[in-house]
Design a protein around this motif. Structure first.
Motif, PDB file in Angstrom:
ATOM      1  N   TYR A  27       0.875  -1.184   0.000  1.00 51.50           N
ATOM      2  CA  TYR A  27       0.000   0.000   0.000  1.00 51.50           C
ATOM      3  C   TYR A  27       0.905   1.225   0.000  1.00 51.50           C
ATOM      4  O   TYR A  27       2.062   1.173   0.445  1.00 51.50           O
ATOM      5  N   PHE A  28       0.340   2.338  -0.474  1.00 42.41           N
ATOM      6  CA  PHE A  28       1.176   3.528  -0.692  1.00 42.41           C
ATOM      7  C   PHE A  28       0.591   4.778  -0.050  1.00 42.41           C
ATOM      8  O   PHE A  28       1.078   5.875  -0.285  1.00 42.41           O
ATOM      9  N   ASP A  29      -0.474   4.616   0.712  1.00 44.66           N
ATOM     10  CA  ASP A  29      -1.148   5.783   1.261  1.00 44.66           C
ATOM     11  C   ASP A  29      -1.447   5.497   2.729  1.00 44.66           C
ATOM     12  O   ASP A  29      -1.923   4.407   3.067  1.00 44.66           O
ATOM     13  N   LEU A  30      -1.193   6.457   3.587  1.00 43.48           N
ATOM     14  CA  LEU A  30      -1.375   6.208   5.031  1.00 43.48           C
ATOM     15  C   LEU A  30      -2.822   5.858   5.362  1.00 43.48           C
ATOM     16  O   LEU A  30      -3.081   5.047   6.249  1.00 43.48           O
ATOM     17  N   LEU A  31      -3.759   6.431   4.617  1.00 40.02           N
ATOM     18  CA  LEU A  31      -5.170   6.100   4.875  1.00 40.02           C
ATOM     19  C   LEU A  31      -5.476   4.648   4.501  1.00 40.02           C
ATOM     20  O   LEU A  31      -6.320   4.008   5.131  1.00 40.02           O
ATOM     21  N   HIS A  32      -4.791   4.141   3.497  1.00 36.00           N
ATOM     22  CA  HIS A  32      -4.983   2.740   3.124  1.00 36.00           C
ATOM     23  C   HIS A  32      -4.410   1.801   4.190  1.00 36.00           C
ATOM     24  O   HIS A  32      -4.987   0.752   4.476  1.00 36.00           O
ATOM     25  N   PHE A  33      -3.266   2.194   4.782  1.00 33.92           N
ATOM     26  CA  PHE A  33      -2.738   1.395   5.910  1.00 33.92           C
ATOM     27  C   PHE A  33      -3.772   1.376   7.036  1.00 33.92           C
ATOM     28  O   PHE A  33      -4.052   0.339   7.624  1.00 33.92           O
ATOM     29  N   ASP A  34      -4.315   2.558   7.341  1.00 37.20           N
ATOM     30  CA  ASP A  34      -5.306   2.656   8.437  1.00 37.20           C
ATOM     31  C   ASP A  34      -6.498   1.742   8.140  1.00 37.20           C
ATOM     32  O   ASP A  34      -6.946   0.987   8.992  1.00 37.20           O
ATOM     33  N   LYS A  35      -6.983   1.856   6.921  1.00 34.60           N
ATOM     34  CA  LYS A  35      -8.208   1.147   6.545  1.00 34.60           C
ATOM     35  C   LYS A  35      -8.008  -0.372   6.540  1.00 34.60           C
ATOM     36  O   LYS A  35      -8.828  -1.129   7.085  1.00 34.60           O
ATOM     37  N   MET A  36      -6.897  -0.830   5.954  1.00 33.12           N
ATOM     38  CA  MET A  36      -6.664  -2.285   5.897  1.00 33.12           C
ATOM     39  C   MET A  36      -6.383  -2.826   7.301  1.00 33.12           C
ATOM     40  O   MET A  36      -6.872  -3.900   7.670  1.00 33.12           O
ATOM     41  N   ALA A  37      -5.631  -2.089   8.110  1.00 34.72           N
ATOM     42  CA  ALA A  37      -5.349  -2.555   9.481  1.00 34.72           C
ATOM     43  C   ALA A  37      -6.646  -2.636  10.282  1.00 34.72           C
ATOM     44  O   ALA A  37      -6.856  -3.588  11.047  1.00 34.72           O
ATOM     45  N   GLU A  38      -7.516  -1.674  10.076  1.00 30.67           N
ATOM     46  CA  GLU A  38      -8.793  -1.683  10.807  1.00 30.67           C
ATOM     47  C   GLU A  38      -9.617  -2.931  10.437  1.00 30.67           C
ATOM     48  O   GLU A  38     -10.229  -3.560  11.294  1.00 30.67           O
ATOM     49  N   ILE A  39      -9.570  -3.306   9.170  1.00 27.29           N
ATOM     50  CA  ILE A  39     -10.275  -4.519   8.732  1.00 27.29           C
ATOM     51  C   ILE A  39      -9.611  -5.761   9.340  1.00 27.29           C
ATOM     52  O   ILE A  39     -10.267  -6.599   9.964  1.00 27.29           O
ATOM     53  N   LEU A  40      -8.295  -5.872   9.188  1.00 23.00           N
ATOM     54  CA  LEU A  40      -7.597  -7.084   9.650  1.00 23.00           C
ATOM     55  C   LEU A  40      -7.737  -7.271  11.154  1.00 23.00           C
ATOM     56  O   LEU A  40      -7.846  -8.405  11.643  1.00 23.00           O
ATOM     57  N   ASN A  41      -7.763  -6.166  11.889  1.00 21.02           N
ATOM     58  CA  ASN A  41      -7.867  -6.254  13.353  1.00 21.02           C
ATOM     59  C   ASN A  41      -9.197  -6.852  13.814  1.00 21.02           C
ATOM     60  O   ASN A  41      -9.332  -7.236  14.972  1.00 21.02           O
ATOM     61  N   GLN A  42     -10.163  -6.940  12.902  1.00 23.60           N
ATOM     62  CA  GLN A  42     -11.472  -7.505  13.281  1.00 23.60           C
ATOM     63  C   GLN A  42     -11.520  -9.026  13.164  1.00 23.60           C
ATOM     64  O   GLN A  42     -12.519  -9.640  13.501  1.00 23.60           O
TER      65      GLN A  42
END
Ligand code: SIN
Length: 314
Positions: A170-185
């Motif tokens: 990923y190349f965008d900090l918001l994408h890191f946030d978004k994917m991490a939020e999904i994976l953490n579930q």
């Protein structure tokens, strides 16, 4: 004398080094060679339900700063790798490894493949590859956040064995946030970051042509080119994921210093693709020697003393 003993997903390894899926792991013979090498563990070629011959050749080219590939998931089919994995578990229960599973058809094949593994005798680690960039006409699953969430929801409803996901960069900090939020579930045990940087283009300066045949020359980029992106992804997920989700750092590991940097960013296991392809199995011994030297110079006895301890400028 420092040592490289590594604990990952409730298993212990002599060292954190592995192959990256796709390199030296297509056949049982190659897997046996990996298992007998100085690598701490290994991962199998990402399997699709049916065996595949993959994309037309040339489809993998080494470049001075890395590699470009559009393999198209050539593999011997899930049952080939799964049967072998079950035998390995029976014969050497203490030697943990990773079975990699992908999909050629898309969403439903991912679910079906995980059902086959859930219903099998195999109880070891599985890497769900959500990031192959080389299937013509098919997007990389993990770039679709909604579908990734839906897929993990569907899989976790029945899959109860330990698994992780292989992610694209990923190349965008918001994408890191978004994917991490999904994976953490989800109850995933690990991520593998990164797969190749998808759909790069390399041109032969002498002939003005692309160097691989599939997809008009577009292919996944690995090796030295990708290290800063790989380190950023490992670091971004290390600082965003639940602390029980471990990280396999993959991308641009050519030396002990590269391995050290991945560990400093928070990786626990380390996968080597392009450099293994270029150098062969002796890469594992060389990188261990270089990493041990760096640890000795810095006064570290174990990897845990510096893992994740990247310093920032205040
Ligand atoms: C391939 O077989 O095309 C590479 C697999 C991957 O990048 O996940």
């Amino acid at each position: 004398m420092p040592n490289l003993t590594t604990h990952f997903c409730n298993a212990t390894f002599n060292n954190p080094l592995m192959n990256a899926s796709g390199v030296h792991c297509m056949t049982i013979e190659e897997i046996n060679q990996l298992a007998g090498s100085a690598a701490g563990s290994f991962v199998t070629k990402s399997a699709t339900k049916a065996a595949r011959i993959g994309n037309p050749e040339p489809r993998y080219i080494n470049l001075s700063l890395g590699s470009i590939n559009s393999m198209g998931l050539p593999n011997n089919g899930l049952s080939y790798y799964l049967e072998d994995a079950i035998n390995r578990q029976k014969n050497a229960p203490d030697k943990a490894f990773i079975l990699s599973v992908a999909s050629y058809e898309g969403y439903h094949e991912y679910v079906e493949n995980m059902k086959v593994i859930e219903e099998s005798e195999y109880t070891g680690l599985v890497e769900l590859n959500l990031s192959c960039p080389n299937v013509p006409g098919k997007p990389q699953m993990a770039y679709d956040f909604a579908d990734t969430k839906r897929l993990l929801t569907d899989i976790c409803a029945f899959y109860k064995k330990p698994f992780g996901v292989k992610l694209p960069p990923y190349f965008d900090l918001l994408h890191f946030d978004k994917m991490a939020e999904i994976l953490n579930q989800f109850p995933i045990k690990f991520i593998n970051s990164i797969n190749s940087i998808g759909n790069g283009l390399y041109i032969d300066p002498k002939t003005d042509t692309v160097v691989i045949k599939p997809k008009a020359g577009f292919g996944g980029i690995g090796g030295e080119y990708v290290k800063p992106t790989a380190l950023a992804n490992v670091r971004a997920f290390y600082t965003r994921l639940r602390s029980d989700i471990e990280i396999i750092g993959t991308g641009g590991i050519l030396s002990g210093q590269d391995a050290y940097e991945h560990l400093l960013c928070g990786a626990t296991m380390l996968q080597i693709g392009t450099q293994l392809e270029k150098e062969g199995l002796t890469v594992f011994t060389r990188i261990q020697t270089e990493l041990l030297k760096i640890m000795a110079e810095k006064g570290y006895q174990t990897i845990d003393e510096f893992r994740g301890k990247l310093k920032e400028i205040n």
